[in-house]
Write a protein that holds these residues in place. Structure first.
Motif, PDB file in Angstrom:
ATOM      1  N   ASP A 185     -12.186 -12.415  56.340  1.00 32.04           N
ATOM      2  CA  ASP A 185     -12.090 -12.345  57.801  1.00 32.04           C
ATOM      3  C   ASP A 185     -10.615 -12.450  58.194  1.00 32.04           C
ATOM      4  OD1 ASP A 185     -12.329 -12.455  60.502  1.00 32.04           O
ATOM      5  OD2 ASP A 185     -13.662 -14.202  60.566  1.00 32.04           O
TER       6      ASP A 185
ATOM      7  N   THR B  75     -20.761 -12.282  60.125  1.00 31.51           N
ATOM      8  CA  THR B  75     -19.671 -12.355  59.149  1.00 31.51           C
ATOM      9  C   THR B  75     -20.102 -13.147  57.921  1.00 31.51           C
ATOM     10  OG1 THR B  75     -18.027 -12.234  60.921  1.00 31.51           O
ATOM     11  CG2 THR B  75     -17.284 -13.038  58.784  1.00 31.51           C
ATOM     12  N   ASN B  76     -20.764 -14.292  58.131  1.00 31.38           N
ATOM     13  CA  ASN B  76     -21.223 -15.115  57.007  1.00 31.38           C
ATOM     14  C   ASN B  76     -22.275 -14.375  56.182  1.00 31.38           C
ATOM     15  OD1 ASN B  76     -19.531 -17.194  57.777  1.00 31.38           O
ATOM     16  ND2 ASN B  76     -21.095 -18.226  59.021  1.00 31.38           N
ATOM     17  N   HIS B  77     -23.157 -13.643  56.861  1.00 32.71           N
ATOM     18  CA  HIS B  77     -24.204 -12.886  56.168  1.00 32.71           C
ATOM     19  C   HIS B  77     -23.578 -11.796  55.281  1.00 32.71           C
ATOM     20  CE1 HIS B  77     -28.168 -11.131  55.484  1.00 32.71           C
ATOM     21  NE2 HIS B  77     -27.650  -9.946  55.812  1.00 32.71           N
TER      22      HIS B  77
ATOM     23  N   HIS C 158     -20.545 -11.870  54.093  1.00 31.34           N
ATOM     24  CA  HIS C 158     -19.740 -12.514  53.058  1.00 31.34           C
ATOM     25  C   HIS C 158     -20.589 -12.898  51.849  1.00 31.34           C
ATOM     26  CE1 HIS C 158     -16.414 -14.702  51.333  1.00 31.34           C
ATOM     27  NE2 HIS C 158     -17.166 -15.787  51.225  1.00 31.34           N
ATOM     28  N   VAL C 159     -21.833 -13.266  52.090  1.00 30.64           N
ATOM     29  CA  VAL C 159     -22.722 -13.627  50.979  1.00 30.64           C
ATOM     30  C   VAL C 159     -22.950 -12.439  50.049  1.00 30.64           C
ATOM     31  CG1 VAL C 159     -25.098 -14.304  50.412  1.00 30.64           C
ATOM     32  CG2 VAL C 159     -23.882 -15.449  52.271  1.00 30.64           C
TER      33      VAL C 159
ATOM     34  N   ILE D 267     -19.968 -14.785  64.113  1.00 27.61           N
ATOM     35  CA  ILE D 267     -19.767 -15.653  62.944  1.00 27.61           C
ATOM     36  C   ILE D 267     -20.967 -15.560  62.000  1.00 27.61           C
ATOM     37  CG2 ILE D 267     -19.559 -18.056  62.190  1.00 27.61           C
ATOM     38  CD1 ILE D 267     -17.976 -18.587  64.757  1.00 27.61           C
ATOM     39  N   ALA D 268     -22.162 -15.518  62.562  1.00 25.82           N
ATOM     40  CA  ALA D 268     -23.371 -15.431  61.736  1.00 25.82           C
ATOM     41  C   ALA D 268     -23.397 -14.120  60.944  1.00 25.82           C
ATOM     42  CB  ALA D 268     -24.610 -15.541  62.626  1.00 25.82           C
TER      43      ALA D 268
END
Length: 219
Positions: A27, A16-18, A20-21, A13-14
């Motif tokens: 996702d 993926t979020n990185h 996405h920024v 998740i971390a």
């Protein structure tokens, strides 16, 4: 397209979020389809296949209604550069495209690997004989569309390898063919069928070369 896998969901998740920024990614959740690969999983196993990709090859080649055969090629057939009649430019392009797609299909279909590598040697000057063998592979695929790779959740962490050789198989060069398959427990994780670069004078020499290739792969 990116696939993330691991046993730490918070880390996935971390990441993926990185991403996405920076890239505004989407996702899609658990992996089900990726670049022609179909993935089915539950708590006990994972299946990976290319059934839709194989169907697309059959449809584009006009072989959906073909009669299935039990083997990808007649192993008594001895193909060489001058077998058959040279194909026209359009048919040659179609042959090269078909072999390229079959090579991609071998990512989940080790059963056609030997036949496909044999035909890939003739992509520069394909003939009617090479084309007929390629069509036989399609007829074989038609009968076993559901073949897949199987990975059980509970497995023995033990590497096993099998190797073999086809002595002086290539009529044009007299080179032998190396074949091996590597298993982790009961799961097939690596395989290859490739013409050897050096001519072996006796069959045992070809066997040792195949064994050496398998050993390198295991290492």
């Amino acid at each position: 397209d990116i696939v993330l896998t691991g046993n730490d969901n918070s880390e996935i998740i971390a990441i993926t979020n990185h991403l996405h920024v920076a890239f505004k990614i989407k996702d899609l959740g658990n992996l089900k389809f990726f670049l022609g690969f179909e993935v089915a999983r539950n708590l006990s196993r994972i299946h990976i296949c290319q059934r839709k990709y194989a169907l697309d090859i059959l449809n584009d080649s006009g072989m959906l209604a073909s009669k299935p055969v039990s083997t990808p090629m007649d192993y008594g057939t001895k193909l060489h550069v001058n077998s058959g009649t040279p194909l026209s430019d359009n048919c040659s392009s179609s042959y090269r495209r078909l072999i390229g797609r079959l090579i991609y299909l071998t990512n989940t279909r080790p059963d056609i690997n030997y036949a496909v590598q044999h035909l890939s040697q003739f992509v520069s000057n394909p003939t009617t004989a090479h084309q007929q063998v390629a069509y036989r592979i399609l007829r074989y695929i038609k009968g076993v569309l559901g073949t897949s790779l199987f990975f059980p959740a509970k497995n023995t962490p033990q590497l096993k390898g099998y190797s073999d050789s086809d002595w002086a198989r290539c009529i044009d060069t007299r080179c032998s063919v190396t074949g091996f398959s590597i298993y982790l427990g009961s799961s097939l994780i690596s395989w290859k069928s490739k013409k050897q670069a050096t001519i072996s004078r006796i069959s045992s020499e070809a066997e040792y070369r195949a064994l050496a290739s398998a050993t390198c792969e295991i290492q």
